[in-house]
Design a protein around this motif. Structure first.
Motif, PDB file in Angstrom:
ATOM      1  N   VAL A 153       0.773  -1.117   0.215  1.00 21.20           N
ATOM      2  CA  VAL A 153      -0.026  -0.180  -0.106  1.00 21.20           C
ATOM      3  C   VAL A 153       0.801   1.159  -0.046  1.00 21.20           C
ATOM      4  O   VAL A 153       1.685   1.522   1.106  1.00 21.20           O
ATOM      5  CB  VAL A 153      -0.905  -0.007   1.258  1.00 21.20           C
ATOM      6  N   ILE A 154       0.752   2.048  -0.955  1.00 23.11           N
ATOM      7  CA  ILE A 154       1.647   3.097  -1.458  1.00 23.11           C
ATOM      8  C   ILE A 154       1.105   4.291  -0.746  1.00 23.11           C
ATOM      9  O   ILE A 154      -0.394   4.645  -1.120  1.00 23.11           O
ATOM     10  CB  ILE A 154       1.832   3.317  -2.675  1.00 23.11           C
ATOM     11  N   ILE A 155       1.705   5.275  -0.049  1.00 31.76           N
ATOM     12  CA  ILE A 155       1.210   6.434   0.263  1.00 31.76           C
ATOM     13  C   ILE A 155       2.069   8.008  -0.286  1.00 31.76           C
ATOM     14  O   ILE A 155       3.201   7.644  -0.287  1.00 31.76           O
ATOM     15  CB  ILE A 155       1.138   6.851   1.923  1.00 31.76           C
ATOM     16  N   SER A 156       1.403   8.822  -0.878  1.00 32.96           N
ATOM     17  CA  SER A 156       1.906   9.778  -1.596  1.00 32.96           C
ATOM     18  C   SER A 156       0.861  11.224  -1.431  1.00 32.96           C
ATOM     19  O   SER A 156      -0.224  10.884  -0.796  1.00 32.96           O
ATOM     20  CB  SER A 156       2.332   9.808  -2.776  1.00 32.96           C
ATOM     21  N   HIS A 157       1.130  12.230  -2.003  1.00 35.90           N
ATOM     22  CA  HIS A 157       0.513  13.401  -1.925  1.00 35.90           C
ATOM     23  C   HIS A 157      -0.127  13.880  -3.391  1.00 35.90           C
ATOM     24  O   HIS A 157       0.646  13.795  -4.167  1.00 35.90           O
ATOM     25  CB  HIS A 157       1.108  14.352  -0.968  1.00 35.90           C
ATOM     26  N   ILE A 158      -1.261  14.444  -3.342  1.00 39.05           N
ATOM     27  CA  ILE A 158      -1.829  14.929  -4.588  1.00 39.05           C
ATOM     28  C   ILE A 158      -2.286  16.329  -4.437  1.00 39.05           C
ATOM     29  O   ILE A 158      -3.050  16.951  -5.279  1.00 39.05           O
ATOM     30  CB  ILE A 158      -3.053  14.057  -5.060  1.00 39.05           C
ATOM     31  N   ASN A 159      -1.707  16.978  -3.333  1.00 43.89           N
ATOM     32  CA  ASN A 159      -1.898  18.504  -3.138  1.00 43.89           C
ATOM     33  C   ASN A 159      -0.715  19.334  -2.932  1.00 43.89           C
ATOM     34  O   ASN A 159      -0.983  20.534  -2.495  1.00 43.89           O
ATOM     35  CB  ASN A 159      -2.647  18.529  -1.759  1.00 43.89           C
ATOM     36  N   GLN A 160       0.274  19.018  -3.605  1.00 42.08           N
ATOM     37  CA  GLN A 160       1.556  19.719  -3.872  1.00 42.08           C
ATOM     38  C   GLN A 160       2.015  19.929  -5.257  1.00 42.08           C
ATOM     39  O   GLN A 160       2.958  19.359  -5.615  1.00 42.08           O
ATOM     40  CB  GLN A 160       2.686  19.360  -2.937  1.00 42.08           C
ATOM     41  N   PRO A 161       1.135  20.839  -6.149  1.00 44.22           N
ATOM     42  CA  PRO A 161       1.557  20.793  -7.423  1.00 44.22           C
ATOM     43  C   PRO A 161       2.793  21.223  -7.850  1.00 44.22           C
ATOM     44  O   PRO A 161       3.365  21.302  -8.803  1.00 44.22           O
ATOM     45  CB  PRO A 161       0.398  21.659  -8.217  1.00 44.22           C
ATOM     46  N   THR A 162       3.268  22.227  -6.679  1.00 40.46           N
ATOM     47  CA  THR A 162       4.673  22.863  -7.287  1.00 40.46           C
ATOM     48  C   THR A 162       5.772  21.918  -6.684  1.00 40.46           C
ATOM     49  O   THR A 162       6.940  22.154  -6.959  1.00 40.46           O
ATOM     50  CB  THR A 162       4.764  24.139  -6.571  1.00 40.46           C
ATOM     51  N   HIS A 163       5.700  20.762  -5.983  1.00 38.76           N
ATOM     52  CA  HIS A 163       6.872  20.134  -5.560  1.00 38.76           C
ATOM     53  C   HIS A 163       7.259  18.909  -6.774  1.00 38.76           C
ATOM     54  O   HIS A 163       6.551  18.367  -7.493  1.00 38.76           O
ATOM     55  CB  HIS A 163       6.296  19.259  -4.144  1.00 38.76           C
ATOM     56  N   ALA A 164       8.656  18.909  -6.597  1.00 38.99           N
ATOM     57  CA  ALA A 164       9.166  17.746  -7.433  1.00 38.99           C
ATOM     58  C   ALA A 164       8.921  16.616  -7.340  1.00 38.99           C
ATOM     59  O   ALA A 164       8.682  15.538  -8.277  1.00 38.99           O
ATOM     60  CB  ALA A 164      10.633  17.882  -7.505  1.00 38.99           C
ATOM     61  N   ALA A 165       8.345  16.056  -5.997  1.00 35.52           N
ATOM     62  CA  ALA A 165       7.862  14.686  -6.022  1.00 35.52           C
ATOM     63  C   ALA A 165       6.564  14.264  -6.469  1.00 35.52           C
ATOM     64  O   ALA A 165       6.646  13.186  -6.965  1.00 35.52           O
ATOM     65  CB  ALA A 165       7.632  14.811  -4.307  1.00 35.52           C
ATOM     66  N   GLY A 166       5.718  15.342  -7.184  1.00 34.51           N
ATOM     67  CA  GLY A 166       4.686  14.722  -7.792  1.00 34.51           C
ATOM     68  C   GLY A 166       5.164  14.428  -9.275  1.00 34.51           C
ATOM     69  O   GLY A 166       4.688  13.391  -9.709  1.00 34.51           O
ATOM     70  N   GLU A 167       6.069  14.731  -9.728  1.00 38.44           N
ATOM     71  CA  GLU A 167       6.972  14.202 -11.070  1.00 38.44           C
ATOM     72  C   GLU A 167       7.106  12.713 -10.846  1.00 38.44           C
ATOM     73  O   GLU A 167       7.066  11.991 -11.591  1.00 38.44           O
ATOM     74  CB  GLU A 167       7.851  15.113 -11.751  1.00 38.44           C
ATOM     75  N   GLY A 168       7.852  12.628  -9.630  1.00 38.03           N
ATOM     76  CA  GLY A 168       8.168  11.299  -9.323  1.00 38.03           C
ATOM     77  C   GLY A 168       7.142  10.222  -9.017  1.00 38.03           C
ATOM     78  O   GLY A 168       7.297   9.003  -9.341  1.00 38.03           O
ATOM     79  N   VAL A 169       6.084  10.808  -8.323  1.00 32.65           N
ATOM     80  CA  VAL A 169       4.937   9.884  -8.355  1.00 32.65           C
ATOM     81  C   VAL A 169       4.436   9.247  -9.566  1.00 32.65           C
ATOM     82  O   VAL A 169       4.106   7.888  -9.856  1.00 32.65           O
ATOM     83  CB  VAL A 169       3.574  10.631  -7.541  1.00 32.65           C
ATOM     84  N   VAL A 170       4.221  10.276 -10.591  1.00 28.82           N
ATOM     85  CA  VAL A 170       3.919   9.705 -12.002  1.00 28.82           C
ATOM     86  C   VAL A 170       4.879   8.643 -12.467  1.00 28.82           C
ATOM     87  O   VAL A 170       4.400   7.778 -13.225  1.00 28.82           O
ATOM     88  CB  VAL A 170       3.827  11.088 -12.876  1.00 28.82           C
ATOM     89  N   GLN A 171       6.206   8.843 -12.653  1.00 27.90           N
ATOM     90  CA  GLN A 171       7.208   8.274 -13.137  1.00 27.90           C
ATOM     91  C   GLN A 171       7.304   6.859 -12.391  1.00 27.90           C
ATOM     92  O   GLN A 171       7.291   5.801 -13.007  1.00 27.90           O
ATOM     93  CB  GLN A 171       8.767   8.567 -12.656  1.00 27.90           C
ATOM     94  N   GLY A 172       7.129   6.937 -10.910  1.00 29.50           N
ATOM     95  CA  GLY A 172       6.822   5.552 -10.474  1.00 29.50           C
ATOM     96  C   GLY A 172       5.669   4.596 -10.688  1.00 29.50           C
ATOM     97  O   GLY A 172       5.944   3.579 -10.815  1.00 29.50           O
ATOM     98  N   LEU A 173       4.737   5.460 -10.853  1.00 25.52           N
ATOM     99  CA  LEU A 173       3.323   4.549 -11.134  1.00 25.52           C
ATOM    100  C   LEU A 173       3.496   3.811 -12.528  1.00 25.52           C
ATOM    101  O   LEU A 173       2.991   2.912 -12.741  1.00 25.52           O
ATOM    102  CB  LEU A 173       2.070   5.717 -10.988  1.00 25.52           C
ATOM    103  N   LEU A 174       4.246   4.792 -13.598  1.00 29.53           N
ATOM    104  CA  LEU A 174       4.185   4.361 -14.732  1.00 29.53           C
ATOM    105  C   LEU A 174       5.186   3.035 -14.974  1.00 29.53           C
ATOM    106  O   LEU A 174       4.876   1.756 -15.711  1.00 29.53           O
ATOM    107  CB  LEU A 174       4.411   5.297 -15.789  1.00 29.53           C
ATOM    108  N   ALA A 175       6.380   3.137 -13.813  1.00 32.01           N
ATOM    109  CA  ALA A 175       7.290   2.201 -14.094  1.00 32.01           C
ATOM    110  C   ALA A 175       6.588   0.780 -13.575  1.00 32.01           C
ATOM    111  O   ALA A 175       6.719  -0.271 -13.995  1.00 32.01           O
ATOM    112  CB  ALA A 175       8.217   2.303 -13.107  1.00 32.01           C
ATOM    113  N   LEU A 176       5.583   0.786 -12.336  1.00 28.24           N
ATOM    114  CA  LEU A 176       4.821  -0.126 -11.816  1.00 28.24           C
ATOM    115  C   LEU A 176       4.030  -0.863 -12.983  1.00 28.24           C
ATOM    116  O   LEU A 176       3.740  -1.962 -13.140  1.00 28.24           O
ATOM    117  CB  LEU A 176       4.043   0.066 -10.649  1.00 28.24           C
ATOM    118  N   LYS A 177       2.905   0.125 -13.603  1.00 25.11           N
ATOM    119  CA  LYS A 177       2.362  -0.357 -14.805  1.00 25.11           C
ATOM    120  C   LYS A 177       3.126  -0.917 -15.763  1.00 25.11           C
ATOM    121  O   LYS A 177       2.314  -1.926 -16.446  1.00 25.11           O
ATOM    122  CB  LYS A 177       1.505   0.678 -15.335  1.00 25.11           C
ATOM    123  N   ALA A 178       4.106  -0.805 -16.342  1.00 24.14           N
ATOM    124  CA  ALA A 178       4.895  -1.229 -17.174  1.00 24.14           C
ATOM    125  C   ALA A 178       5.600  -2.690 -16.837  1.00 24.14           C
ATOM    126  O   ALA A 178       5.737  -3.632 -17.585  1.00 24.14           O
ATOM    127  CB  ALA A 178       6.372  -0.397 -17.533  1.00 24.14           C
TER     128      ALA A 178
END
Length: 246
Positions: free
Chosen positions: A200-225
């Motif tokens: 179970v992964i926890i991350s945040h979707i309320n910080q659009p200016t943080h670099a972490a958001g880009e990493g969330v997308v990259q990590g999820l797409l890697a799991l999907k792949a």
């Protein structure tokens, strides 16, 4: 008279410090979902919407790639992000909205600070935080929430027992994806991409200016792949410790 008042104040402060020193330690519960019997495995993505705005990078990636997620929303975030809520409600197959409290106050029933955030501080205040969060969700027309995650994801054991009596399961996690949205994109992506069957992964979707958001997308797409399947908490059997799901 002033000396007496000073002495009484010093006694009260000493008692408060002693009480804080003997307060029950806080717990940060873990949560896994039942592993998949076959296939590449499945994971549950949970995203906290504490306050602030919406990270459209994450929201768009979830919609475009049909990745289900459980979103823990506060009453504060709901008031400020009507457009994002409408997008989520337009995709009920993807998004499950759950209770993150009314005002993003830690569900700890003794006075203290967690990561600089003042706790609820009393049983009544914990109750108010949980119930106001549920009421805020009800105001959007969403189904009654079944899960609760408090601010900071740390709890006093007695608060967990109280939340469970209200009928909520308490949502821990097994992978902290973005370190409270404070990690960089590379480290966030690495953590999320390392998820295995049952995590179970926890991350945040309320910080659009943080670099972490880009990493969330990259990590999820890697799991999907890799072929992993994403599920919402309501679509899987959650197994938590510290009395959070039993």
């Amino acid at each position: 008279m002033r000396l007496l008042q000073k002495n009484l104040w010093m006694i009260a402060m000493s008692l408060a410090m002693a009480s804080a020193g003997h307060a029950a330690p806080l717990v940060e519960p873990t949560l896994h979902i039942r592993p998949q019997a076959s296939g590449a495995g499945r994971v549950a993505l949970t995203l906290d919407a504490c306050g602030g705005q919406t990270d459209s990078r994450i929201l768009s990636a979830l919609v475009d790639n049909k990745i289900p997620a459980t979103i823990f929303v506060t009453g504060i975030w709901l008031k400020r992000n009507a457009a994002a809520v409408e997008i989520m409600r337009a995709h009920p197959d993807l998004f499950e909205l759950e209770n993150h409290g009314g005002h993003h106050i830690p569900a700890v029933d003794t006075p203290r600070k967690i990561y600089g955030i003042r706790s609820a501080g009393s049983p009544d205040a914990v109750l108010a935080e949980v119930e106001s969060g549920a009421a805020a969700l009800a105001g959007t027309g969403e189904p009654a929430p079944k899960w609760f995650r408090g601010a900071t994801a740390e709890y006093s054991p007695s608060a967990i027992a109280m939340i469970r009596k209200l009928g909520f399961k308490v949502a821990g996690f097994s992978i902290n994806g973005d370190g409270g949205s404070l990690l960089g994109a590379k480290e966030t992506a690495r953590r999320i991409a390392a998820a295995k069957d049952g995590d179970v992964i926890i991350s945040h979707i309320n910080q659009p200016t943080h670099a972490a958001g880009e990493g969330v997308v990259q990590g999820l797409l890697a799991l999907k792949a890799k072929g992993l399947t994403f599920v919402r908490l309501d679509d899987a059997e959650g197994i938590g410790n510290n009395g959070t799901t039993e």
